[in-house]
Design an enzyme around this catalytic site. Structure first.
Site, PDB file in Angstrom:
ATOM      1  N   ASN A   1       0.849  -1.181   0.000  1.00 48.21           N
ATOM      2  CA  ASN A   1       0.000   0.000   0.000  1.00 48.21           C
ATOM      3  C   ASN A   1       0.883   1.228   0.000  1.00 48.21           C
ATOM      4  O   ASN A   1       1.647   1.461   0.948  1.00 48.21           O
ATOM      5  CB  ASN A   1      -0.920   0.000   1.215  1.00 48.21           C
TER       6      ASN A   1
ATOM      7  N   ARG B   1       0.749   4.386   0.547  1.00 47.01           N
ATOM      8  CA  ARG B   1       0.053   5.522   1.179  1.00 47.01           C
ATOM      9  C   ARG B   1       0.070   5.316   2.687  1.00 47.01           C
ATOM     10  O   ARG B   1       0.552   4.311   3.192  1.00 47.01           O
ATOM     11  CB  ARG B   1      -1.393   5.582   0.709  1.00 47.01           C
TER      12      ARG B   1
END
Length: 448
Positions: free
Chosen positions: A290, A292
């Site tokens: 991920n 982020r």
């Protein structure tokens, strides 16, 4: 450091980013849809601008409008939060082309990690363990059945794009796979604009454990240990904790090293999370990355003492990491539960107007929310309304504080999953640390 940042998100994560910016003396710009005109996060920012109608495509996914507001308001950078445009390489690229800083990794790395097939290849090349599976897209049902036969059932059918469990389904036979393939392919195409599918060998009842990493543009990188995220419903996490209740120190170290290998191989910059599936013998396999800030980042903050949003801002502004791996240590234990506006039995969203909101307080209790006693929870957005985090000197104390905090938490006017969470944290299996991804299915729905 930046003087002004636009937050391209909504709800609790927008409030969370704004809070850190304020502490650092950074002016903030919020953007909001018509449905969020009275939302807390819009009022908390120094400036706020309406950008469109309630549907996300007309507001929070409108790249051009968001960038236009950033430029006209004098913002130097955009923080995308999580979800929405946070992992969209086109948005990262457009932000850069507009002369603004995207607070996250580069578009090229984001693009690689956003495609799960490409991500598998990159991780394998970097020496990170991956689940046995296809290296290329599986085009149709017949090819899927042939491939699954080669690996042996059960298998996991997955969409190459997107996340949140969409387009993902286990199959224990050719009949199940045939039934699942077309529906999941269509679902992925609808949600992500990409119906590419692939197949992995199914690891049954694994733990879901992830490694938080930070990397700057000067070649420095650290991992911030692991988070256990095994308690899920419909492949969506609902309870997370740090550190894992069962991981050995040896495996913890190996997973951290694997996370840093991934960062170095990719030339990754900013905050990111490498997710792994862990079997009962503590063998671990790359699941996805991920690119982020994660919903569950507060538990890592609580055990390390770092503000991950601040670290993101400092890295994006060109600063070096202020900490090295040797500076980092685990202190205490932290648990987060996600509180959703949803039916606690069927997990369907429950929009409406909140009539009463009583929030828990006390030592070791942290709440991230953007709702209040008269907030409207609309059907347009993710039904997450709050994150409740408790911290203790050890896991037992963190659980006791969470149990008390959930009992004190009261939301009226809509349904929430608080009753479900109360049952989870009281369950003897949870308290024993027996938290595989099958927990909800086995122990909650079964009423045991």
């Amino acid at each position: 450091m930046f003087k002004k940042v636009l937050v391209a998100n909504r709800g609790e994560i927008a409030s969370r980013v704004i809070r850190t910016c304020k502490r650092l003396g950074i002016s903030t710009v919020a953007v909001y849809s018509e449905a969020d005109a009275d939302a807390n996060f819009a009022a908390e920012a120094d400036e706020a601008y309406e950008i469109g109608k309630p549907p996300v495509k007309d507001s929070y996914m409108n790249m051009e409008k968001i960038i236009e507001v950033a430029k006209s308001s004098g913002a130097e950078a955009i923080h995308p939060g999580y979800g929405l445009l946070s992992e969209n390489p086109d948005f990262a690229l457009k932000t850069k082309e507009a002369g603004l800083v995207f607070i996250g990794p580069g578009a090229d790395v984001m693009g690689k990690m956003g495609d799960k097939i490409a991500a598998r290849k990159e991780m394998k090349k970097a020496g990170v363990p991956v689940i046995p599976g296809t290296e290329e897209a599986v085009e149709d049902t017949e090819e899927a059945k042939k491939t699954a036969g080669e690996y042996g059932y059960p298998v996991m059918l997955k969409a190459s794009a997107g996340g949140g469990g969409i387009g993902m389904q286990a199959a224990h036979s050719p009949e199940e796979l045939e039934k699942a393939f077309e529906g999941n392919q269509k679902r992925a195409a609808t949600f992500f604009g990409n119906g590419t599918m692939f197949i992995e060998k199914l690891i049954e009842e694994p733990r879901h454990v992830e490694i938080q990493v930070l990397a700057d543009a000067h070649g420095n990188a650290v991992h911030l240990f692991e988070r256990e995220c095994s308690i899920q419903r419909r492949h969506q996490k609902v309870v997370e904790e740090a550190p894992s209740p069962v991981l050995s120190e040896k495996t913890r170290q190996k997973m951290g090293e694997a996370g840093l290998k991934a960062v170095q191989a990719l030339g990754y910059v900013n905050a990111g999370t490498i997710e792994f599936l862990v079997d009962e013998e503590e063998n671990f396999y790359f699941l996805e990355m991920n690119t982020r800030l994660q919903v569950e980042h507060p538990v890592t903050e609580e055990i390390t003492g770092l503000d991950l949003v601040e670290e993101q801002l400092r890295i994006a502004s060109g600063e070096k990491l202020a900490v090295s791996q040797n500076d980092l240590a685990i202190s205490g234990h932290a648990i987060e539960v996600r509180i959703y506006a949803e039916d606690p039995e069927r997990f369907f969203p429950s929009p409406g107007t909140i009539t009463t909101a009583v929030f828990p307080k006390g030592e070791g209790v942290r709440l991230e929310t953007a709702v209040h006693g008269s907030s409207e929870v609309t059907p347009y957005y993710d039904p997450l309304i709050a994150k409740l985090i408790t911290t203790g000197r050890d896991r037992e104390q963190a659980i006791e504080r969470m149990t008390d905090a959930l009992d004190e938490f009261r939301i009226e006017g809509i349904k929430t999953n608080i009753p479900m969470l109360q049952k989870v944290v009281r369950h003897e299996r949870y308290r024993a640390g027996d938290t595989t991804t099958a927990f909800v299915e086995k122990y909650y729905k079964g009423g045991q």
